[in-house]
Scaffold this active site. Structure first.
Site, PDB file in Angstrom:
ATOM      1  N   ILE A  78       0.847  -1.191   0.000  1.00  0.00           N
ATOM      2  CA  ILE A  78       0.000   0.000   0.000  1.00  0.00           C
ATOM      3  C   ILE A  78       0.882   1.240   0.000  1.00  0.00           C
ATOM      4  O   ILE A  78       1.781   1.385   0.826  1.00  0.00           O
ATOM      5  CB  ILE A  78      -0.961  -0.019   1.222  1.00  0.00           C
ATOM      6  CG1 ILE A  78      -1.916  -1.219   1.067  1.00  0.00           C
ATOM      7  CG2 ILE A  78      -1.728   1.300   1.320  1.00  0.00           C
ATOM      8  CD1 ILE A  78      -2.996  -1.317   2.107  1.00  0.00           C
ATOM      9  N   ALA A  98       4.844   4.074   2.472  1.00  0.00           N
ATOM     10  CA  ALA A  98       4.240   2.830   1.979  1.00  0.00           C
ATOM     11  C   ALA A  98       4.407   1.745   3.042  1.00  0.00           C
ATOM     12  O   ALA A  98       5.135   1.942   4.026  1.00  0.00           O
ATOM     13  CB  ALA A  98       4.919   2.377   0.689  1.00  0.00           C
ATOM     14  N   LYS A  99       3.748   0.643   2.865  1.00  0.00           N
ATOM     15  CA  LYS A  99       3.953  -0.519   3.741  1.00  0.00           C
ATOM     16  C   LYS A  99       3.489  -1.761   3.015  1.00  0.00           C
ATOM     17  O   LYS A  99       2.636  -1.677   2.130  1.00  0.00           O
ATOM     18  CB  LYS A  99       3.157  -0.363   5.048  1.00  0.00           C
ATOM     19  CG  LYS A  99       3.716  -1.157   6.206  1.00  0.00           C
ATOM     20  CD  LYS A  99       4.905  -0.472   6.838  1.00  0.00           C
ATOM     21  CE  LYS A  99       5.481  -1.265   7.979  1.00  0.00           C
ATOM     22  NZ  LYS A  99       6.507  -0.485   8.696  1.00  0.00           N
ATOM     23  N   GLY A 100       4.041  -2.892   3.381  1.00  0.00           N
ATOM     24  CA  GLY A 100       3.612  -4.149   2.786  1.00  0.00           C
ATOM     25  C   GLY A 100       3.460  -5.197   3.861  1.00  0.00           C
ATOM     26  O   GLY A 100       3.939  -5.026   4.993  1.00  0.00           O
ATOM     27  N   ASP A 120      10.471  -5.307   8.568  1.00  0.00           N
ATOM     28  CA  ASP A 120       9.593  -4.918   9.686  1.00  0.00           C
ATOM     29  C   ASP A 120       9.380  -6.198  10.513  1.00  0.00           C
ATOM     30  O   ASP A 120      10.259  -7.073  10.505  1.00  0.00           O
ATOM     31  CB  ASP A 120       8.291  -4.312   9.141  1.00  0.00           C
ATOM     32  CG  ASP A 120       7.467  -3.630  10.232  1.00  0.00           C
ATOM     33  OD1 ASP A 120       7.881  -2.577  10.738  1.00  0.00           O
ATOM     34  OD2 ASP A 120       6.406  -4.167  10.612  1.00  0.00           O
TER      35      ASP A 120
END
Ligand code: NAD
Length: 414
Positions: A60, A105-107, A146
């Site tokens: 995202i 962003a992040k996944g 992460d």
């Protein structure tokens, strides 16, 4: 206000307070609050026994006005679209508050990786990288580690991306040193949280030797925060991991505890410490509480029992909006995640810069530049908070939101 907000709603709530402080119109707020692009992918995983699991993953992108999208990848059962959205939004404000040229962003993959073998994790990582690769690029979107991902995960992602695009170390940060990772990246988030904590502690006229610290989580962030705090003379009296917590009134010997954790896989059972629960750790009468595990651990149900003077948010979103209001009301100082754990993304920026130049900095230089960046950012946030009479979180968001709004306006987005 009820403590029923989803994680993205909660981050948006903090954003909106800051946007109001900046006088942004409703339409500008709507653009900046929302995510730019959301990708949901199927991640079929061939298990070692030949069976097939079908997992769900996300990437995202929240806001890219200030630079390429940047943010970690999380492997956890709770990595839902709502959680990944919230974390992507946090990345936007975090990169902006410390003034580095990245968007947010992040996944994540909704998975419990503890039951998976290394080869299963490798296959899962390669499939996921392929599924999201059309969004990635060293000047488009740059993943990092992460929760439950690490330097090895980044090595697989870099390798998988490189199969199509050629050698591209700058496609991920948090890589192993041997593949172009930066010295100081592994310790950066934990180290950064202690650098910021130390500034606030000094402002309050306290000395490290008289300060007790409790840390929830003993992974990358919590483990390094404990080591750096110990090195600087703080009394780390309690730490925990997902198996439980330990407490020692006179301070834990952190180097010995690191060895114990490496040998046994957990912090519990450490000689000279008593076992306590994770809930008890959060309500210990310490000077500093540093949550460094998962989100929403301080909530309406326990915020009035928290007895520390300062909360340093090593984890992302560990305090819900209701708990935040309770802590503010009770005079507990909260150093927000977007400042307290920004050390990781700052050194990721240094890593990306080094990769683009094909040049390597010494660890001393990385740590020095990290310190400069964080001290400068803390001072700006702290001055804003004093000047405007608002908590540190509101000040940090206000600075971040103002910077993102300015670049978004200049580029014609709002
Ligand atoms: P990690 O996987 O290395 O460590 C997580 C730690 O939390 C482990 O020790 C685990 O046992 C512990 N834990 C899990 N559930 C727990 C529970 N219920 N109670 C107590 N401990 C529990 O992850 P990490 O990279 O250290 O990330 C921790 C937090 O910091 C996350 O919120 C992450 O988003 C945030 N963060 C990480 C980075 C980074 O550079 N790694 C950067 C910024 C923010």
């Amino acid at each position: 206000m009820e403590d029923t907000m989803g994680q993205f709603e909660a981050v948006t709530y903090f954003f909106e307070k800051a946007a109001d402080l900046n006088g942004l119109s409703d339409s500008k707020k709507a653009v900046l609050a929302g995510t730019y692009r959301e990708l949901r992918v199927q991640v079929p995983l061939r298990r070692d026994d030949g069976s097939l699991d079908v997992l769900v993953g996300y990437r995202i992108q929240h806001n890219g006005a200030r630079g390429p999208y940047k943010g970690g990848v999380r492997y956890h059962p709770s990595a839902s679209v709502d959680e990944v959205r919230a974390l992507a939004s946090l990345m936007t404000w975090k990169a902006a508050v410390v003034d580095i040229p990245f968007g947010g962003a992040k996944g994540g993959i909704e998975v419990e990786p503890r039951g998976l073998s290394q080869s299963e994790i490798e296959r899962m990582t390669r499939v996921y990288t392929n599924q999201i690769s059309h969004l990635l690029g060293p000047h488009r979107d740059i993943p990092a580690p992460d929760v439950n991902t690490n330097a090895q995960t980044m090595a697989w992602m870099m390798d998988e991306y490189g199969k199509r695009h050629g050698y591209t170390p700058e496609i991920v940060t948090g890589k192993p040193i041997a593949l172009g990772g930066s010295y100081g990246r592994e310790s950066a988030t934990g180290r950064g949280s202690i650098i910021v904590m130390h500034q606030l502690v000094s402002d309050l006229g306290l000395h490290p030797e008289e300060c007790t610290v409790a840390i929830q989580g003993f992974g990358n962030v919590g483990g390094w925060a404990a080591r750096v705090a110990h090195e600087r003379g703080y009394q780390v009296v309690a730490v925990s991991d997902s198996d439980g917590a330990i407490f020692c009134e006179t301070g834990l010997n952190i180097p010995a505890l690191v060895r114990h954790q490496m040998e046994t896989g957990a912090v519990v059972g450490f000689e000279g410490a008593v076992n306590i629960t994770n809930d008890e750790l959060l309500t210990l009468a310490v000077d500093v509480l540093l949550p460094a595990a998962l989100g929403e651990v301080i909530h309406a149900g326990n915020a009035d029992k928290v007895q520390c003077k300062i909360v340093v948010e090593g984890a992302n979103h560990p305090v819900t909006p209701v708990a935040d209001a309770i802590l503010n009301e009770r005079g507990v100082l909260v150093v927000p995640d977007i400042l307290a754990n920004a050390g990781g993304v700052i050194v990721s920026y240094f890593e990306w810069t080094q990769n683009i130049q094909q040049f390597r900095w010494h660890e001393e230089e990385v740590n020095l530049r990290l310190t400069e960046k964080l001290v400068e950012s803390y001072e700006r946030v702290s001055s804003f908070a004093q000047l405007r009479g608002v908590p540190l979180r509101e000040a940090a968001y206000a600075i971040g939101v103002q910077r993102v709004a300015e670049t978004s306006h200049l580029r014609g987005y709002i």
